[in-house]
Design a protein around this motif. Structure first.
Motif, short mmCIF file in Angstrom:
data_model
loop_
_atom_site.label_atom_id
_atom_site.label_comp_id
_atom_site.label_asym_id
_atom_site.label_seq_id
_atom_site.Cartn_x
_atom_site.Cartn_y
_atom_site.Cartn_z
N ASP A 1 2.88 11.48 0.59
CA ASP A 1 2.49 12.59 0.83
C ASP A 1 1.84 13.22 -0.54
O ASP A 1 2.77 13.41 -1.50
N GLU B 1 1.02 -1.17 0.05
CA GLU B 1 -0.04 -0.02 0.07
C GLU B 1 0.99 1.23 -0.05
O GLU B 1 1.74 1.60 0.83
N ARG C 1 1.68 4.87 0.64
CA ARG C 1 1.11 6.20 1.11
C ARG C 1 2.14 7.40 1.16
O ARG C 1 3.06 7.58 1.98
#
Length: 314
Positions: free
Chosen positions: A107, A103, A105
């Motif tokens: 910014d 997954e 992630r």
């Protein structure tokens, strides 16, 4: 993706800190429980230097949980491990590892160039010429904010940041998810390049043809337990072969039903369909007595073996 662990006590690595030189990852009795759920159960596993090691299992089998323990993102409930002879929580070890999580992630305000600069500082130094090659290879614009990128382009960003410092170990969790077939092929070429350069790859995936094409050895995981560890070619030798015999007239499966190695024999019209495990010598000798016009063999892949393991295990 690599959180700050400053001030945290490192997870206890395997006491054999400087293990056999060909073991890049070692796990001994590695387990993780979440309440009553056993996510990973007593793994004993070694990943050898210079190999591509496939870590197979469907979603929920414990693959990502294993990887998170190796990086000390979560703590083992029991057991020990080493990554490059030490703890995955150690910043000095992490500088030598490339990581793609399942997954992503990032910014969304950052650009790919921002991430490259950030991880470059963490890792000490990065070959900018090689970074440019990777960006061009995956046709990635480094100045667009990540929040504006498609799923595939975010995955390409993850690939560039994982490979850009030429790590000696790559830990990849579903690395080609969201990539189109051409870019998947380019990624496979990249894996071949880093392997020839001496890197080790730990490839967690449920895309079986990908693992079959890339891996030297595979481990098959089922509900957190290790089912088997074997070389890919060894698994292929045990795979069931699918053979169709096209006859000149009506076919009967009876001559094949009790032959050694024949798992299933059926007939329809002028075609006998066989599933054979192991040596096909008896099948060919029986076929030679019939008016066979054509023999069609269907390529056996790792998926058949994988599914057989899942059907046969309790």
């Amino acid at each position: 993706m690599v959180p700050d662990h400053q001030g945290r006590e490192a997870a206890r690595p395997h006491p054999h800190q400087r293990g056999a030189v060909d073991s890049v990852i070692e796990m001994r009795g590695l387990s993780k429980r979440f309440g009553d759920l056993v996510a990973v159960d007593a793994l004993d596993l070694d990943v050898h230097r210079g190999e591509v090691f496939g870590y197979l299992g469907p979603n929920g089998s414990g693959k990502s949980t294993t990887i998170r323990m190796l990086f000390d993102f979560i703590r083992p409930s029991a057991g020990t491990y080493t990554v490059l002879g030490g703890s995955g929580a150690d910043p000095a070890i992490r500088r030598r590892v490339g990581y793609i999580p399942g997954e992503l992630r990032f910014d969304p305000r950052y650009t790919t160039a921002d991430l490259i600069a950030f991880y470059g500082r963490l890792r000490g130094s990065v070959d900018t010429t090689y970074v440019d090659e990777l960006l061009e290879r995956f046709d990635l614009d480094p100045v667009r904010p990540i929040g504006q990128l498609s799923t595939g382009n975010r995955r390409k960003t993850a690939i560039v940041q994982a490979f850009m410092h030429r790590p000696e170990l790559l830990i990849l969790d579903e690395p080609t998810a969201g990539l189109d077939p051409l870019l998947q092929h380019e990624f496979h070429q990249l894996i071949g390049d880093v392997k020839r350069a001496g890197a080790t790859v730990f490839l967690s995936s449920h895309v079986l043809p990908e693992v079959e094409a890339l891996a030297d050895r595979v481990a098959i995981l089922r509900t957190g337990r290790l089912v088997t560890v074997a070389a890919v070619d060894e698994l292929a030798r045990h795979a069931r072969q699918h053979i169709d015999l096209h006859l000149a007239g009506d076919a009967s499966a009876e001559p094949f039903e009790n032959l050694p190695g024949v798992v299933r024999a059926t007939a329809s019209g002028a075609v006998i369909r066989l599933v054979v495990e192991g040596n096909v010598d008896a099948v060919l000798k029986a076929a030679a007595t019939l008016p066979v016009r054509r023999i069609v063999t269907h390529e056996t892949d790792l998926e058949d073996v994988f599914l057989d393991f899942y059907r046969d295990q309790p």
